[in-house]
Design an enzyme around this catalytic site. Structure first.
Site, short mmCIF file in Angstrom:
data_model
loop_
_atom_site.label_atom_id
_atom_site.label_comp_id
_atom_site.label_asym_id
_atom_site.label_seq_id
_atom_site.Cartn_x
_atom_site.Cartn_y
_atom_site.Cartn_z
N TYR A 291 4.35 5.51 10.67
CA TYR A 291 4.50 3.41 11.29
C TYR A 291 5.13 2.74 10.46
O TYR A 291 5.81 1.78 10.24
CB TYR A 291 2.91 2.96 11.55
CG TYR A 291 2.52 3.51 10.38
CD1 TYR A 291 2.42 2.15 9.41
CD2 TYR A 291 1.47 3.67 10.83
CE1 TYR A 291 1.37 2.66 8.40
CE2 TYR A 291 0.12 4.14 9.79
CZ TYR A 291 0.59 3.59 8.77
OH TYR A 291 -0.24 3.71 7.79
N ARG B 252 0.87 -0.97 -0.11
CA ARG B 252 0.07 0.50 -0.10
C ARG B 252 0.80 1.09 0.65
O ARG B 252 1.08 1.55 1.00
CB ARG B 252 -0.72 0.12 1.23
CG ARG B 252 -1.80 1.28 1.35
CD ARG B 252 -3.03 0.77 2.20
NE ARG B 252 -1.51 1.76 3.69
CZ ARG B 252 -1.62 2.08 4.67
NH1 ARG B 252 -2.22 0.57 5.46
NH2 ARG B 252 -0.93 2.36 5.46
N HIS C 268 -3.24 4.73 4.64
CA HIS C 268 -4.81 3.99 5.11
C HIS C 268 -5.63 4.87 4.15
O HIS C 268 -6.64 4.28 3.62
CB HIS C 268 -5.09 3.25 6.04
CG HIS C 268 -6.39 2.53 6.43
ND1 HIS C 268 -6.19 1.59 5.81
CD2 HIS C 268 -7.31 3.04 6.94
CE1 HIS C 268 -7.34 0.65 6.33
NE2 HIS C 268 -7.47 1.71 6.57
C1 LIG Z 1 -14.63 -5.77 11.78
C2 LIG Z 1 -14.28 -4.43 11.69
N1 LIG Z 1 -12.48 -4.60 12.08
C3 LIG Z 1 -11.94 -2.63 12.44
C4 LIG Z 1 -12.57 -2.31 11.19
C5 LIG Z 1 -11.18 -1.44 11.68
N2 LIG Z 1 -10.39 -1.56 9.90
C6 LIG Z 1 -10.77 -0.31 8.85
S1 LIG Z 1 -9.54 -1.29 8.13
C7 LIG Z 1 -8.71 -1.91 9.05
C8 LIG Z 1 -7.96 -2.31 9.08
C9 LIG Z 1 -7.58 -3.49 7.46
O1 LIG Z 1 -6.57 -4.39 6.87
P1 LIG Z 1 -6.25 -5.27 5.97
O2 LIG Z 1 -7.79 -6.07 6.08
O3 LIG Z 1 -4.81 -5.21 6.01
O4 LIG Z 1 -7.33 -4.43 4.75
P2 LIG Z 1 -6.29 -2.92 3.79
O5 LIG Z 1 -6.50 -1.52 4.38
O6 LIG Z 1 -4.62 -2.75 4.52
O7 LIG Z 1 -6.73 -2.89 2.21
C10 LIG Z 1 -9.59 -2.08 10.68
C11 LIG Z 1 -8.98 -2.87 11.42
C12 LIG Z 1 -13.39 -2.69 10.19
N3 LIG Z 1 -13.75 -2.44 9.82
N4 LIG Z 1 -14.09 -3.74 10.70
#
Ligand SMILES: Cc1ncc(C[n+]2csc(CCOP(=O)(O)OP(=O)(O)O)c2C)c(N)n1
Length: 380
Positions: free
Chosen positions: A284, A271, A275
């Site tokens: 980080y 990425r 985020h």
């Molecule tokens: C069930 C749930 N828990 C927590 C969140 C908060 N949250 C939003 S994005 C994220 C990180 C997700 O990372 P990843 O699955 O690696 O996907 P990326 O954003 O890197 O595409 C979190 C913890 C959420 N959206 N849904």
């Protein structure tokens, strides 16, 4: 015979009913992520497909930049950019037949538009408007899912139901590395393998779940290795190599369609942006890491292959850029128009039969809006 003598003579044998359920070896991922671009395998790739992938990658990168700019202009509430991950996004969309289904996460707007959803409608949710914004049935694209991994059991349920009905449908579900820690990920993969549902799981391992690096997410050798525990093949692919991602996904889709069951594909990518626009990634991770990944850019990799083999010239590169600019200009113009919203829509589609409380609240809001609409002084 003493107990010690008995122990010495003991030869362990498996319990009578036990035998391995499947041979785990063919399910194991390769030691290295699969690559095509810059290798001898590239000569076998279809030049038309490579050119199509290239055009979509260039458009996707521009769309990401434009959508991020729109967040700064207050026209979009939030945008999770997939810059650096365009190869996964585009390959996932192009690999499916029209009658298949795509189950995206919030980061997968590019896959959604590459499948044909209107570029503005695809942003509705991220704009803070109501509901999905597009009709999931029109292009067979499920809503962009914000709750992590919840789209995965949905994909399995749809694919399993289609199979029971005899419909020739494959579901491709996208999830991030962080999403693999969710219970829904486990449940979806387990059900898919037990039912042999025609599903392809694409994990985009982009290194982080917001600020959480992969090392804090899992102790598995790779995310693809998790497949073996469910009894499905795990495949590792270079997620920045559009030709490789397309090839691996195409094989998994073919396998699912032929009744061979699900596959877990882990695409190794990065990425490049934060985020979302609400995140400061410098807190980080270091610039050197980001720079190293920029040297392995999906657009550059494909452009180098195409130009090196005489499949794309400068005019072709320019044409792709122009198309991308046209898309960005239209996105800017359309997103700068205020959407016509009816506040009463808040109550639509909540339940098939609205609850008494909802009806009461709806009437309250209707009265408030009517009072506001009265001409100045009329209320005194
Ligand atoms: C069930 C749930 N828990 C927590 C969140 C908060 N949250 C939003 S994005 C994220 C990180 C997700 O990372 P990843 O699955 O690696 O996907 P990326 O954003 O890197 O595409 C979190 C913890 C959420 N959206 N849904």
């Amino acid at each position: 015979m003493t107990v010690t003598e008995q122990r010495g003579a003991y030869r362990p044998t498996p319990p009578p009913a036990w035998q391995p359920r499947t041979d785990p070896v063919p399910l194991l991922p390769d030691a290295e992520p699969y690559r095509v671009l810059g290798t001898e395998k590239a000569a076998e790739a279809d030049p038309e497909l490579l050119r199509r992938l290239y055009a979509e990658l260039v458009k996707g990168r521009r769309y990401n930049a434009q959508a991020t700019a729109l967040t700064k202009q207050g026209r979009l509430a939030v945008y999770p950019s997939s810059t650096g991950q365009e190869a996964c996004e585009v390959a996932a969309a192009l690999v499916l037949e029209e009658h298949d289904w795509l189950f995206p996460s919030y980061r997968d707007t590019l896959a959604v538009i590459a499948r044909g959803v209107d570029p503005v409608e695809a942003l509705t949710l991220l704009r803070g408007d109501w509901h999905t914004g597009y009709d999931p049935h029109e292009h067979r694209v499920a809503p962009l899912s914000t709750p992590l991994a919840t789209q995965l059991p949905h994909a399995v349920g749809l694919a399993h139901a289609a199979r029971l009905k005899g419909d020739d449908v494959v579901a491709l579900a996208m999830v991030g590395d962080g999403g693999t820690s969710e219970g829904d990920f486990h449940e979806a993969l387990n059900f898919a393998a037990v039912w042999q549902a025609p599903v392809v799981f694409l994990v985009q391992n982009n290194g982080f779940a917001i600020s959480v690096p992969l090392a804090k997410q899992t102790a598995a050798p790779s995310l693809a290795h998790k497949a073996v525990g469910y009894g499905m093949p795990g495949r590792l692919v270079d997620g920045n190599d559009a030709a490789a991602v397309h090839e691996v996904l195409a094989a998994a889709v073919r396998r699912a369609r032929a009744g061979g069951g699900p596959t877990l594909v882990e695409a190794i990518t990065y990425r490049v942006e934060a985020h979302t626009n609400a995140d400061d990634a410098t807190r980080y991770r270091g610039d050197a890491e980001v720079e190293a990944w920029k040297q392995h850019d999906p657009i550059v990799l494909l452009e180098r292959e195409l130009t090196g083999r005489g499949l794309l010239d400068e005019a072709g590169v320019e044409a792709a850029r122009q198309d991308a600019e046209t898309l960005a200009a239209s996105l800017r113009a359309r997103m700068n128009e205020d959407p016509a919203l009816d506040p009463m829509d808040l109550f639509t589609h909540v339940y098939a039969e609205p609850t008494p409380q909802l009806l009461e609240q709806r009437e309250q809001l209707r009265a408030e809006l009517a009072a506001e609409a009265e001409p100045e002084g009329a209320q005194r």
